[in-house]
Design an enzyme around this catalytic site. Sequence first.
Site, mmCIF file in Angstrom:
data_model
loop_
_atom_site.group_PDB
_atom_site.id
_atom_site.type_symbol
_atom_site.label_atom_id
_atom_site.label_comp_id
_atom_site.label_asym_id
_atom_site.label_seq_id
_atom_site.Cartn_x
_atom_site.Cartn_y
_atom_site.Cartn_z
ATOM 1 N N GLU A 186 37.435 80.588 26.998
ATOM 2 C CA GLU A 186 38.601 79.724 26.823
ATOM 3 C C GLU A 186 38.263 78.371 26.217
ATOM 4 O OE1 GLU A 186 40.699 78.784 30.448
ATOM 5 O OE2 GLU A 186 38.847 78.704 31.582
ATOM 6 N N LYS A 240 47.879 74.144 30.900
ATOM 7 C CA LYS A 240 47.381 74.157 32.276
ATOM 8 C C LYS A 240 48.275 74.948 33.218
ATOM 9 C CE LYS A 240 44.459 72.722 35.390
ATOM 10 N NZ LYS A 240 43.187 73.450 35.386
ATOM 11 N N ARG A 267 49.807 70.185 30.138
ATOM 12 C CA ARG A 267 50.892 71.171 30.199
ATOM 13 C C ARG A 267 51.212 71.779 28.832
ATOM 14 N NH1 ARG A 267 53.606 70.994 34.836
ATOM 15 N NH2 ARG A 267 55.390 72.007 33.872
ATOM 16 N N GLU A 321 34.435 85.131 36.004
ATOM 17 C CA GLU A 321 34.855 83.733 35.857
ATOM 18 C C GLU A 321 33.975 83.008 34.832
ATOM 19 O OE1 GLU A 321 37.282 82.027 36.523
ATOM 20 O OE2 GLU A 321 36.652 79.946 36.609
ATOM 21 N N TRP A 354 54.371 73.118 24.599
ATOM 22 C CA TRP A 354 53.607 74.355 24.434
ATOM 23 C C TRP A 354 54.616 75.367 23.925
ATOM 24 C CZ3 TRP A 354 53.418 79.438 26.169
ATOM 25 C CH2 TRP A 354 52.212 80.104 25.947
ATOM 26 N N CYS A 399 54.963 72.699 28.821
ATOM 27 C CA CYS A 399 55.586 71.490 28.294
ATOM 28 C C CYS A 399 55.621 70.421 29.376
ATOM 29 C CB CYS A 399 57.009 71.696 27.798
ATOM 30 S SG CYS A 399 57.184 72.961 26.554
ATOM 31 N N ASN A 458 61.734 71.674 29.468
ATOM 32 C CA ASN A 458 60.548 72.484 29.784
ATOM 33 C C ASN A 458 61.067 73.786 30.399
ATOM 34 O OD1 ASN A 458 58.165 72.267 32.546
ATOM 35 N ND2 ASN A 458 58.156 73.605 30.802
ATOM 36 N N GLY A 459 60.812 74.897 29.730
ATOM 37 C CA GLY A 459 61.292 76.179 30.263
ATOM 38 C C GLY A 459 61.782 77.073 29.145
ATOM 39 N N HIS A 498 27.204 102.032 31.864
ATOM 40 C CA HIS A 498 28.312 102.933 31.503
ATOM 41 C C HIS A 498 29.013 102.489 30.223
ATOM 42 C CE1 HIS A 498 27.791 105.079 35.241
ATOM 43 N NE2 HIS A 498 27.725 103.912 35.856
ATOM 44 N N LYS A 515 35.396 81.222 31.459
ATOM 45 C CA LYS A 515 35.167 79.809 31.120
ATOM 46 C C LYS A 515 34.641 79.679 29.704
ATOM 47 C CE LYS A 515 36.973 78.321 33.514
ATOM 48 N NZ LYS A 515 37.701 78.627 34.707
HETATM 49 C C1 F6R Z 1 41.315 79.373 33.532
HETATM 50 C C2 F6R Z 1 42.606 78.921 33.980
HETATM 51 C C3 F6R Z 1 43.711 79.921 34.072
HETATM 52 C C4 F6R Z 1 44.460 79.732 35.388
HETATM 53 C C5 F6R Z 1 45.688 80.646 35.431
HETATM 54 C C6 F6R Z 1 46.419 80.552 36.765
HETATM 55 O O1 F6R Z 1 40.396 78.334 33.530
HETATM 56 O O2 F6R Z 1 42.787 77.786 34.272
HETATM 57 O O3 F6R Z 1 43.228 81.218 33.952
HETATM 58 O O4 F6R Z 1 43.596 80.011 36.443
HETATM 59 O O5 F6R Z 1 46.567 80.292 34.406
HETATM 60 O O6 F6R Z 1 46.854 79.256 37.006
HETATM 61 P P1 F6R Z 1 47.258 78.779 38.444
HETATM 62 O O7 F6R Z 1 46.063 78.813 39.304
HETATM 63 O O8 F6R Z 1 47.790 77.390 38.249
HETATM 64 O O9 F6R Z 1 48.312 79.728 38.942
#
Ligand code: F6R
Length: 615
Positions: free
Chosen positions: A495, A610, A27, A488, A75, A2, A101-102, A511, A492
């Site tokens: 998501e 984010k 957020r 990774e 969120w 949020c 927010n929380g 395996h 990507k």
């Molecule tokens: C993927 C992504 C998430 C963050 C994860 C950790 O693209 O952005 O998987 O990497 O939520 O976030 P941070 O690095 O902010 O702790």
Amino acid sequence: MCGIVGYIGNRNAYPIIIKGLQRLEYRGYDSAGVALYDDGNINVSRTPGKVDDLRAIAASEMTLDGTLGIGHTRWATHGEPNKRNAHPHLSNSGDLVIIHNGIIENYESIKKELIQRGYVFHSDTDTEVLVNLIEEVKKKENVKLGKAVQIALNQVIGAYAIAVFDRTKPDEIVVAKLGSPLAIGIGEDEFFIASDASPFIEYTNNAVYLEDEEMAIIRRGKEIKLRKIKDDRVAYPMVQELQLNLEAIEKNGFEHFMLKEIYEQPHAIRDTFRGRLRADQGLVKMAGVDQHLERFRNANRIIIVACGTSWHAGLVAEYIFEDLARIPVEVEYASEFRYRNPVITDKDVVIAISQSGETADTLAAIKLAKSHGAFVFGVCNVVGSSIARETDAGAYTHAGPEIGVASTKAFTTQITVLTLLALKLAKEAGTISESHFRNMLTEIEAIPGKVERVLESNPEVEHIARAYKDSTNCLYLGRGYNFPVALEGALKLKEISYIHAEGYPAAEMKHGPIALIDEHMPVFVIATRKGHYEKVVSNIQEIKSRKGKIIAVVTEGDEQVRELADHVVEIPETSECLSPLLTTIPLQLLSYHIAVMRGCNVDQPRNLAKSVTVE
Ligand code: F6R
């Protein structure tokens, strides 16, 4: 999660709040709302959806006047992301209005008590409970808003960044923080409130970041008053000069933040090693490490805690630390580590990696490690974030604001910092020769230029993306340093394009995952010349003989894999341990193009946010 924004001053609050919310949409973007004080009334507009949806309806629902207001982009945690659960929330009397927010963990028991006292609830949220608790305290104790907020917050368990104001006292906003970030921008006779400084960067360069368990009473045209929530002690605001610039938080001609951030990587990597790396003198300088060298020297092992992409950077670091500095490393999901009663001693060094510096699980893992006496070193991007403050020492990545929800430049800059750290520790421990050390430094300096060359392959990658945009499943394979890159790459794609993808160490394919391979399965393989090349070539042959489609990331000039693969993307030659900084780029671009071609919202993928400030 949020985003919260507030304004009190002489300007019209609405445009400031709306623009601010848009900058905070990273957020959360399930629903949005705004409350403005105007001429004795609090006008509220809320809607499911994005801030643009709010903008579209607010004008028809209310007057947009007022120099005091708050706004929220959500969120969802408690309750569906519909209109009734969207913030701001009013108290029963209609006098108090809040954004939050929380999470208030004990909201159900408080709600029960309030219902017994006659309160009625119109949403499923913990936030509406909080605003009514504040109202109840205010009435019962006959105190002002600030005091009521303080008493109420001492009764709640959970995390919060809140802003609340009172219709009958429209010259004041009260804010408070525990666990979620809250910045106050200080202008001339005006104040801005936000989850980070981006909503007010064009109005002021001065900000105060509230510490945990602090609250502030902000009065129009007066100084802000800070207090400790627990014991009412006065706290003194530390005004910081902001380093952020407007350009860094706008798209600058790119269609999406994600693409802009992919293209920013040469610059971001250079900014991250600038001032730390002196190839000419054979030196790595990192203040946060130099001051605590003894702790690193005496470390029995390093434990890396992180989530998501940051966890993948941690896996790359595991290879580098063990390879170069010969220190045993364990890499843990912060969310598992914090709950599994791990063995931690005061001889452990814990490295916490986080772009946002706000991830709840990583923060909790840090607290756990500290409580066992471990030394905790943070690798964060957001300056002044909770994790940066909670760790004993650290090194910032200087990636600049990352706004696209999918992490890109955070990943490569985290690897850059961790590589510098590994080199420094290796030099200290004498586990690396002087010539190898110096070569590595020179090689790191060359990385930004090489990333630029990889970015030139963008049109080719776009062409490949077109061929696979309708896939339903994808496999990503890599070995050694490039196994985390495979994970990774898969993350990507999942998501932002909602295609199911799995990352595997290439040798593990036989395996199990090999059973999935047929002519419909695209397999993305990282097959650089220095990373167990021959073994990966054998894996590629295994895929080919089962008719899988092969898209390979190879070293420039590679002919062998080119013959086998359906598509190749070349990267310049580099040392094996730095190769993730290059191999990850085409995979980022590929996910980006596939998501765009599928019509997905690249910067704001569904269900994500984010910074993940909830468990
Ligand atoms: C993927 C992504 C998430 C963050 C994860 C950790 O693209 O952005 O998987 O990497 O939520 O976030 P941070 O690095 O902010 O702790």
